[in-house]
Design an enzyme around this catalytic site. Structure first.
Site, PDB file in Angstrom:
ATOM      1  N   GLY A 126      40.089 -13.854   4.644  1.00  0.00           N
ATOM      2  CA  GLY A 126      39.932 -14.809   5.755  1.00  0.00           C
ATOM      3  C   GLY A 126      40.808 -16.035   5.547  1.00  0.00           C
ATOM      4  O   GLY A 126      40.964 -16.500   4.425  1.00  0.00           O
ATOM      5  N   ASP A 163      37.262 -13.772  -3.799  1.00  0.00           N
ATOM      6  CA  ASP A 163      36.961 -12.816  -4.878  1.00  0.00           C
ATOM      7  C   ASP A 163      37.229 -11.360  -4.482  1.00  0.00           C
ATOM      8  O   ASP A 163      37.770 -10.586  -5.283  1.00  0.00           O
ATOM      9  CB  ASP A 163      35.536 -13.002  -5.423  1.00  0.00           C
ATOM     10  CG  ASP A 163      34.473 -12.954  -4.344  1.00  0.00           C
ATOM     11  OD1 ASP A 163      34.809 -12.954  -3.137  1.00  0.00           O
ATOM     12  OD2 ASP A 163      33.280 -12.910  -4.708  1.00  0.00           O
ATOM     13  N   GLY A 164      36.916 -11.012  -3.216  1.00  0.00           N
ATOM     14  CA  GLY A 164      37.134  -9.630  -2.777  1.00  0.00           C
ATOM     15  C   GLY A 164      38.614  -9.272  -2.769  1.00  0.00           C
ATOM     16  O   GLY A 164      39.037  -8.251  -3.330  1.00  0.00           O
ATOM     17  N   THR A 207      38.737 -19.947  -0.426  1.00  0.00           N
ATOM     18  CA  THR A 207      37.660 -19.498   0.454  1.00  0.00           C
ATOM     19  C   THR A 207      36.803 -20.685   0.840  1.00  0.00           C
ATOM     20  O   THR A 207      36.453 -21.505  -0.022  1.00  0.00           O
ATOM     21  CB  THR A 207      36.747 -18.425  -0.175  1.00  0.00           C
ATOM     22  OG1 THR A 207      35.573 -18.297   0.648  1.00  0.00           O
ATOM     23  CG2 THR A 207      36.268 -18.769  -1.574  1.00  0.00           C
ATOM     24  N   ASP A 254      33.885 -20.505   1.425  1.00  0.00           N
ATOM     25  CA  ASP A 254      32.558 -20.276   0.827  1.00  0.00           C
ATOM     26  C   ASP A 254      32.425 -20.937  -0.551  1.00  0.00           C
ATOM     27  O   ASP A 254      31.319 -21.131  -1.049  1.00  0.00           O
ATOM     28  CB  ASP A 254      32.285 -18.778   0.697  1.00  0.00           C
ATOM     29  CG  ASP A 254      32.480 -18.023   2.004  1.00  0.00           C
ATOM     30  OD1 ASP A 254      32.420 -18.673   3.071  1.00  0.00           O
ATOM     31  OD2 ASP A 254      32.697 -16.795   1.956  1.00  0.00           O
TER      32      ASP A 254
HETATM   33  O1  F6P Z   1      34.472 -15.593   3.608  1.00  0.00           O
HETATM   34  C1  F6P Z   1      34.849 -16.505   4.582  1.00  0.00           C
HETATM   35  C2  F6P Z   1      34.074 -16.319   5.857  1.00  0.00           C
HETATM   36  O2  F6P Z   1      34.486 -17.321   6.763  1.00  0.00           O
HETATM   37  C3  F6P Z   1      32.564 -16.311   5.688  1.00  0.00           C
HETATM   38  O3  F6P Z   1      32.029 -17.585   5.498  1.00  0.00           O
HETATM   39  C4  F6P Z   1      32.138 -15.613   6.957  1.00  0.00           C
HETATM   40  O4  F6P Z   1      30.894 -14.972   6.802  1.00  0.00           O
HETATM   41  C5  F6P Z   1      33.230 -14.585   7.165  1.00  0.00           C
HETATM   42  O5  F6P Z   1      34.358 -15.054   6.438  1.00  0.00           O
HETATM   43  C6  F6P Z   1      33.617 -14.353   8.601  1.00  0.00           C
HETATM   44  O6  F6P Z   1      34.570 -13.344   8.637  1.00  0.00           O
HETATM   45  P1  F6P Z   1      35.420 -12.967   9.941  1.00  0.00           P
HETATM   46  O7  F6P Z   1      36.564 -13.947  10.015  1.00  0.00           O
HETATM   47  O8  F6P Z   1      35.878 -11.587   9.681  1.00  0.00           O
HETATM   48  O9  F6P Z   1      34.530 -13.096  11.114  1.00  0.00           O
END
Ligand code: F6P
Length: 361
Positions: free
Chosen positions: A14, A117-118, A140, A142
């Protein structure tokens, strides 16, 4: 120049604010200090799967205005694990070798990967399998990458969430409502905890601290008794219902994403306390926009340090921020677990000291 290198850089997973500050720092240090060449790889590993690989050569002039730019100019993806790449017929195939071949076609001496991390686990696996000199930079919103105190993008996300709480306070007070702000963070409550304290929320709910609805109701009732008929609650997206269910929503392509727990609390609180409730789901606003000064500083420091790791031949390592210093650790240390909020953390104690309800008492 005998030691002149050609290095690659990609952003994976992301997006978040601060990524372009990292890329700019890498280019300025690699090109400006070491006179290397820097190749930007587009759309993360997808760019290496494409033939010819999708790249852009990055020069100092070109990246100079990127410092505060949100998103990633290189593009990214958080889909399509190359070891189990989803095909249109519903099956998955291993496309890792295509990525490795794409990397070697570019004649690169090393690769810098910016990811959570992923993504970093996938990139490291590719690096091990494909003999790639790999250095990682954590990013991230997060903030859950192990060991590092900060990952790129977190500070900006906290700023956005804090501003949202500030704004919600005014409308909450004007209408005597309980306003619920649902924030991102996956399984870690760092955004909710930090923004909740910074914004002066009355209630903060994070996945690491189990709650009882009754404690939340009591907090609201106590405030009602002293004439404060409004409250602001910040809820992390991975908080479960009281009976332990994760709240998710179905996105396109059959994918599930966390989301909706705010509405659960709004319904429960309204029913139990009689308060009027409203929910704001902050969503991707937390990832977008101009990066905060801290994310720019951190991005610059991480970019420079990653280039120095390559210059000194230290691979398979991730740069970290620890005790106001950039250090590095083996990537294996960083990806073996994720960094949740420790219930004994200083900020948990701070929140309790401020009288913020965390739902457990
Ligand atoms: O890991 C970052 C993050 O923004 C999380 O906080 C959230 O749950 C997820 O990615 C949302 O992912 P996407 O952009 O695929 O909707």
């Amino acid at each position: 120049m005998a030691n002149k290198k050609r290095i690659g850089i990609l952003t994976s997973g992301g997006d978040c604010a601060g990524l372009n500050a990292v890329i700019r720092a890498v280019v300025r240090h690699a090109v400006g200090t070491y006179e290397w060449e820097v190749v930007g790889i587009c759309q993360a590993t997808h760019g290496l799967m494409t033939r010819p690989p999708q790249i852009m050569t990055l020069g100092i002039e070109q990246v100079d205005s990127w410092l505060m730019l949100g998103g990633t100019v290189l593009g990214t993806t958080n889909k399509g694990n190359p070891f189990a790449f989803p095909m249109s017929d519903g099956t998955t195939i291993d496309r890792s070798q295509e990525i490795i071949d794409g990397y070697h076609q570019l004649n690169l001496d090393a690769l810098i990967g910016i990811g959570g991390d992923g993504s970093l686990a996938i990139l490291r696996r590719l690096a091990q399998q494909g003999d790639i000199n790999f250095v990682a930079i954590p990013k991230t919103i997060d903030n859950d990458v192990n060991i590092t105190e900060f990952s790129i993008g977190f500070d900006t996300a906290v700023s956005v969430a804090t501003e949202a709480i500030d704004r919600l306070h005014f409308t909450a007070a004007s209408h005597s409502r309980v306003m619920i702000l649902e924030v991102m963070g996956r399984d870690a409550g760092h955004i909710a905890l930090n923004a909740g304290i910074a914004g002066g929320a009355q209630i903060i709910l994070i996945p690491e601290i189990p709650y009882k609805l009754e404690n939340i109701y009591n907090k609201i009732r106590r405030r009602q008794k002293i004439g404060k008929n409004f409250s602001v609650a910040v809820v992390s997206e991975a908080v479960c219902t009281q009976s332990g269910e994760t709240v998710q929503k179905m996105e396109q392509f059959g994918e599930c994403r966390l989301g909706g727990i705010g509405q659960y609390f709004a319904n429960e609180i309204a029913q139990a306390t009689g308060a009027e409730t409203r929910v704001t789901v902050l969503g991707h606003l937390q990832r977008g926009g101009i990066s905060s000064p801290l994310d720019r500083v951190l991005g610059s420091a991480f970019g420079v340090a990653a280039v120095d790791l390559i210059a000194t031949g230290q691979f398979d390592r991730m740069v970290t921020w620890q005790n106001r210093e950039v250090r590095s650790v083996p990537i294996t240390e960083a990806i073996k677990d994720y960094r949740a909020v420790d219930p004994q953390d200083t900020l948990v104690k701070t929140a309790r000291g401020l009288g913020i309800c965390l739902g457990d008492r």
